[in-house]
Motif scaffolding. Structure first.
Motif, PDB file in Angstrom:
ATOM      1  N   MET A   1       0.842  -1.201   0.000  1.00 16.48           N
ATOM      2  CA  MET A   1       0.000   0.000   0.000  1.00 16.48           C
ATOM      3  C   MET A   1       0.874   1.247   0.000  1.00 16.48           C
ATOM      4  O   MET A   1       1.842   1.324   0.746  1.00 16.48           O
ATOM      5  N   ASN A   2       0.520   2.224  -0.827  1.00 16.20           N
ATOM      6  CA  ASN A   2       1.228   3.492  -0.855  1.00 16.20           C
ATOM      7  C   ASN A   2       0.661   4.436   0.205  1.00 16.20           C
ATOM      8  O   ASN A   2      -0.518   4.349   0.563  1.00 16.20           O
ATOM      9  N   PHE A   3       1.492   5.366   0.680  1.00 14.23           N
ATOM     10  CA  PHE A   3       1.016   6.343   1.667  1.00 14.23           C
ATOM     11  C   PHE A   3      -0.078   7.232   1.080  1.00 14.23           C
ATOM     12  O   PHE A   3      -0.950   7.714   1.799  1.00 14.23           O
ATOM     13  N   LEU A   4      -0.036   7.433  -0.234  1.00 10.94           N
ATOM     14  CA  LEU A   4      -1.051   8.262  -0.889  1.00 10.94           C
ATOM     15  C   LEU A   4      -2.441   7.641  -0.799  1.00 10.94           C
ATOM     16  O   LEU A   4      -3.437   8.334  -0.967  1.00 10.94           O
ATOM     17  N   ASP A   5      -2.504   6.346  -0.523  1.00 11.44           N
ATOM     18  CA  ASP A   5      -3.798   5.650  -0.446  1.00 11.44           C
ATOM     19  C   ASP A   5      -4.450   5.783   0.924  1.00 11.44           C
ATOM     20  O   ASP A   5      -5.554   5.275   1.130  1.00 11.44           O
ATOM     21  N   VAL A  23       6.075   3.464  -0.336  1.00 10.01           N
ATOM     22  CA  VAL A  23       5.270   2.286  -0.013  1.00 10.01           C
ATOM     23  C   VAL A  23       5.376   1.980   1.479  1.00 10.01           C
ATOM     24  O   VAL A  23       6.462   2.004   2.054  1.00 10.01           O
ATOM     25  N   CYS A  24       4.238   1.684   2.094  1.00 14.10           N
ATOM     26  CA  CYS A  24       4.224   1.349   3.523  1.00 14.10           C
ATOM     27  C   CYS A  24       4.894  -0.006   3.762  1.00 14.10           C
ATOM     28  O   CYS A  24       4.692  -0.950   2.993  1.00 14.10           O
ATOM     29  N   THR A  25       5.657  -0.096   4.832  1.00 15.13           N
ATOM     30  CA  THR A  25       6.097  -1.408   5.294  1.00 15.13           C
ATOM     31  C   THR A  25       4.906  -2.064   5.986  1.00 15.13           C
ATOM     32  O   THR A  25       3.912  -1.392   6.313  1.00 15.13           O
ATOM     33  N   PRO A  26       4.949  -3.362   6.245  1.00 14.15           N
ATOM     34  CA  PRO A  26       3.807  -4.024   6.893  1.00 14.15           C
ATOM     35  C   PRO A  26       3.396  -3.375   8.213  1.00 14.15           C
ATOM     36  O   PRO A  26       2.202  -3.189   8.467  1.00 14.15           O
ATOM     37  N   VAL A  27       4.364  -3.010   9.053  1.00 17.93           N
ATOM     38  CA  VAL A  27       3.998  -2.414  10.340  1.00 17.93           C
ATOM     39  C   VAL A  27       3.392  -1.031  10.144  1.00 17.93           C
ATOM     40  O   VAL A  27       2.449  -0.639  10.849  1.00 17.93           O
ATOM     41  N   GLN A  28       3.875  -0.282   9.175  1.00 17.14           N
ATOM     42  CA  GLN A  28       3.314   1.045   8.909  1.00 17.14           C
ATOM     43  C   GLN A  28       1.874   0.930   8.431  1.00 17.14           C
ATOM     44  O   GLN A  28       0.992   1.669   8.889  1.00 17.14           O
ATOM     45  N   GLU A  29       1.621   0.008   7.538  1.00 18.54           N
ATOM     46  CA  GLU A  29       0.262  -0.167   7.022  1.00 18.54           C
ATOM     47  C   GLU A  29      -0.708  -0.555   8.132  1.00 18.54           C
ATOM     48  O   GLU A  29      -1.786   0.023   8.277  1.00 18.54           O
ATOM     49  N   LYS A  30      -0.312  -1.528   8.952  1.00 22.43           N
ATOM     50  CA  LYS A  30      -1.220  -2.012   9.996  1.00 22.43           C
ATOM     51  C   LYS A  30      -1.425  -0.976  11.101  1.00 22.43           C
ATOM     52  O   LYS A  30      -2.544  -0.804  11.607  1.00 22.43           O
ATOM     53  N   VAL A  31      -0.348  -0.276  11.502  1.00 19.17           N
ATOM     54  CA  VAL A  31      -0.478   0.728  12.558  1.00 19.17           C
ATOM     55  C   VAL A  31      -1.355   1.883  12.097  1.00 19.17           C
ATOM     56  O   VAL A  31      -2.253   2.338  12.830  1.00 19.17           O
ATOM     57  N   LEU A  32      -1.147   2.364  10.884  1.00 16.32           N
ATOM     58  CA  LEU A  32      -1.917   3.505  10.396  1.00 16.32           C
ATOM     59  C   LEU A  32      -3.389   3.146  10.203  1.00 16.32           C
ATOM     60  O   LEU A  32      -4.274   3.953  10.505  1.00 16.32           O
ATOM     61  N   THR A  52       9.255   3.230  13.785  1.00 17.07           N
ATOM     62  CA  THR A  52       9.359   4.626  14.222  1.00 17.07           C
ATOM     63  C   THR A  52       8.521   5.526  13.336  1.00 17.07           C
ATOM     64  O   THR A  52       7.732   6.351  13.821  1.00 17.07           O
ATOM     65  N   ALA A  53       8.674   5.385  12.036  1.00 17.33           N
ATOM     66  CA  ALA A  53       7.856   6.181  11.109  1.00 17.33           C
ATOM     67  C   ALA A  53       6.382   5.834  11.274  1.00 17.33           C
ATOM     68  O   ALA A  53       5.518   6.705  11.125  1.00 17.33           O
ATOM     69  N   ALA A  54       6.079   4.574  11.587  1.00 17.68           N
ATOM     70  CA  ALA A  54       4.685   4.160  11.748  1.00 17.68           C
ATOM     71  C   ALA A  54       3.999   4.975  12.842  1.00 17.68           C
ATOM     72  O   ALA A  54       2.930   5.561  12.633  1.00 17.68           O
ATOM     73  N   TYR A  55       4.614   5.031  14.022  1.00 19.47           N
ATOM     74  CA  TYR A  55       3.937   5.758  15.097  1.00 19.47           C
ATOM     75  C   TYR A  55       4.034   7.267  14.934  1.00 19.47           C
ATOM     76  O   TYR A  55       3.116   8.001  15.318  1.00 19.47           O
ATOM     77  N   LEU A  56       5.121   7.755  14.336  1.00 12.80           N
ATOM     78  CA  LEU A  56       5.211   9.202  14.111  1.00 12.80           C
ATOM     79  C   LEU A  56       4.150   9.672  13.131  1.00 12.80           C
ATOM     80  O   LEU A  56       3.466  10.681  13.370  1.00 12.80           O
ATOM     81  N   ILE A  57       3.997   8.960  12.029  1.00 10.69           N
ATOM     82  CA  ILE A  57       2.975   9.345  11.049  1.00 10.69           C
ATOM     83  C   ILE A  57       1.588   9.254  11.678  1.00 10.69           C
ATOM     84  O   ILE A  57       0.727  10.112  11.451  1.00 10.69           O
ATOM     85  N   ALA A  58       1.357   8.232  12.504  1.00 10.38           N
ATOM     86  CA  ALA A  58       0.057   8.060  13.148  1.00 10.38           C
ATOM     87  C   ALA A  58      -0.285   9.246  14.048  1.00 10.38           C
ATOM     88  O   ALA A  58      -1.395   9.798  13.982  1.00 10.38           O
ATOM     89  N   THR A 200      -3.771   0.560  28.983  1.00  5.33           N
ATOM     90  CA  THR A 200      -4.412   0.723  27.682  1.00  5.33           C
ATOM     91  C   THR A 200      -5.837   0.202  27.773  1.00  5.33           C
ATOM     92  O   THR A 200      -6.204  -0.499  28.726  1.00  5.33           O
ATOM     93  N   ARG A 201      -6.647   0.526  26.775  1.00  2.00           N
ATOM     94  CA  ARG A 201      -8.036   0.052  26.754  1.00  2.00           C
ATOM     95  C   ARG A 201      -8.247  -0.811  25.507  1.00  2.00           C
ATOM     96  O   ARG A 201      -8.201  -0.327  24.386  1.00  2.00           O
ATOM     97  N   GLU A 202      -8.437  -2.090  25.743  1.00  2.00           N
ATOM     98  CA  GLU A 202      -8.682  -3.067  24.677  1.00  2.00           C
ATOM     99  C   GLU A 202      -7.766  -2.834  23.470  1.00  2.00           C
ATOM    100  O   GLU A 202      -8.237  -2.579  22.353  1.00  2.00           O
ATOM    101  N   PRO A 203      -6.469  -2.901  23.677  1.00  2.00           N
ATOM    102  CA  PRO A 203      -5.542  -2.597  22.572  1.00  2.00           C
ATOM    103  C   PRO A 203      -5.637  -3.615  21.436  1.00  2.00           C
ATOM    104  O   PRO A 203      -5.848  -4.804  21.667  1.00  2.00           O
ATOM    105  N   ILE A 204      -5.471  -3.111  20.237  1.00  2.00           N
ATOM    106  CA  ILE A 204      -5.356  -3.985  19.065  1.00  2.00           C
ATOM    107  C   ILE A 204      -3.924  -4.505  19.018  1.00  2.00           C
ATOM    108  O   ILE A 204      -2.974  -3.729  19.080  1.00  2.00           O
ATOM    109  N   GLU A 205      -3.764  -5.811  18.926  1.00  2.00           N
ATOM    110  CA  GLU A 205      -2.420  -6.400  18.891  1.00  2.00           C
ATOM    111  C   GLU A 205      -1.961  -6.592  17.447  1.00  2.00           C
ATOM    112  O   GLU A 205      -2.695  -7.119  16.609  1.00  2.00           O
TER     113      GLU A 205
END
Length: 407
Positions: A1-5, A23-32, A52-58, A200-205
């Motif tokens: 998945m691209n970030f533009l999507d 292009v998102c890495t797997p962790v970036q795609e899932k976190v976002l 790192t980029a995953a949580y910063l972008i989020a 946390t409250r019912e975190p997504i793993e």
């Protein structure tokens, strides 16, 4: 998945483009995708997967992309000051010209400069637990407006004895129901599970496997050298081997500038690339690198992202990377598409503590030797004061100024 999507804020997308992401890495795609509705996250992911980029972008998207969040703050907790600086550097690239203010705080330096910047306002605070607690208990940093919290390398924090500090900090934040919390850890252990359950409250793993990169095709050599002889060794390698292309990696922005300017004094043409450079200058340097006008580039890990040099002949780790995975990402640039390459790593008395983790990660003892006089050439920049910009990561007294006259 691209970030533009991902329907991200326009200013954030410009920062992502500047950082070299497409292009998102797997962790970036899932976190976002998982964080967009405000859910808490527990992410098991190794360093080097793009977390790192995953949580910063989020979190940047939460502030810029949603009405009512522009006055809320983000707190990112990391185990070391080196990592705090690296996260800050990457965050500054991603926020671009959005106007968001980024600040890292850590021990080992004075309080005055950090307190002054806190008073001037900040949107994203990156810090080590001890300094965050000191600033909070001293009345200089309120955590009541930090509605977005990231705990990075949680398992490493616990190994370093920060468990009670983390609990103390989390109790000062807004209530769990009013706060989005993301917890990142390379491994699952009881401490991590307890922290996730309690705060946390019912975190997504989310679980991401580490990328498997081979270094078999790379000719690696670790050279033990005293820190004040590094430049002589660097000059020796570059002048004797005359690589057709080379990236020299340093851990800080200031060191990149110092090394590049010392090489110029030694009549070795080069340039340096760091995250703070204006976009126009960065693009001009990248163009010269790609067309071969610049054969030697000095860069940080973050700034080098997005650089793709065909048939890169050599990588030199002037500083041993802080994170073991970055060793692979650095030297792997010189063995792409099945090609071989050369990677030198300088290991001084200041670097040696990072070596065991790197060798465990690559599952081998890196071939090594001790530098001898024949490896060294005169450093014409010895005793020359190198004036640099006032980079924020300037916490090491050895990162500039005068060098001893070692010829």
């Amino acid at each position: 998945m691209n970030f533009l999507d991902l329907n991200l804020n326009e200013k954030l997308l410009k920062g992502i483009e500047k950082a070299g992401y497409v292009v998102c890495t797997p962790v970036q795609e899932k976190v976002l995708q998982s964080s967009y509705n405000g859910s808490d996250l527990y992410v098991q992911s190794q360093t080097g997967t793009g977390k790192t980029a995953a949580y910063l972008i989020a979190v940047i998207q939460e502030i810029l992309g949603k009405v009512g969040n522009n006055d809320k703050q983000v707190l990112i907790l990391v185990p070391t000051r080196e990592l705090a600086v690296q996260v800050e550097e990457e965050a500054k690239v991603l926020v671009g010209d959005s106007g968001l203010k980024i600040l890292s705080v850590y021990g080992g330096v004075g309080y005055d400069n950090q307190i002054s910047k806190i008073k001037n306002g900040t949107n994203i605070i990156i810090g080590t637990p001890g300094r965050i607690i000191d600033l909070n208990e001293g009345g200089n940093l309120s955590l009541k407006n930090c509605y977005f919290t990231v705990i990075d390398e949680a398992d490493r924090m616990f190994d370093m004895g920060f468990y009670l500090d983390l609990r103390k900090i989390l109790k000062e934040l807004p209530e769990t129901d009013n706060r989005q919390t993301m917890l990142f850890s390379a491994t699952l252990n009881s401490y991590v599970k307890n922290l996730a359950w309690e705060y946390t409250r019912e975190p997504i793993e989310i679980t991401i496997d580490a990328e498997n990169i081979t270094v078999n095709e790379i000719d690696q050599e670790l050279i033990h050298i005293s820190s004040n002889e590094k430049m002589r060794l660097l000059v020796g390698i570059l002048k004797k081997e005359s690589p057709s292309s080379c990236i020299i990696f340093c851990n800080t922005k200031r060191m990149c500038e110092v090394v590049a300017k010392r090489l110029e004094i030694n009549e070795i043409k080069c340039d340096f690339l760091i995250g703070d450079l204006p976009q126009q200058k960065r693009l001009a340097i990248l163009k010269k690198v790609k067309n071969g006008e610049i054969k030697i580039l000095v860069a940080t890990d973050v700034a080098a992202r997005g650089i793709d040099i065909d048939d890169l002949a050599m990588v030199i780790n002037y500083d041993l990377p802080i994170e073991a995975e970055n060793y692979i990402h650095r030297i792997g640039r010189t063995a792409r598409a099945g090609k071989s390459g050369k990677a030198y790593t300088f290991c001084s008395e200041q670097d040696v503590y990072s070596l065991p983790a790197i060798e465990r990660y690559v599952e081998m003892s890196i071939p090594s030797k001790v530098a001898i006089d024949d490896d060294l050439l005169e450093d014409k920049s010895a005793n020359v004061y190198i004036k640099t910009e006032n980079w924020h990561d300037d916490y090491d007294d050895n990162h500039g100024g005068y060098r001893k006259n070692n010829k």
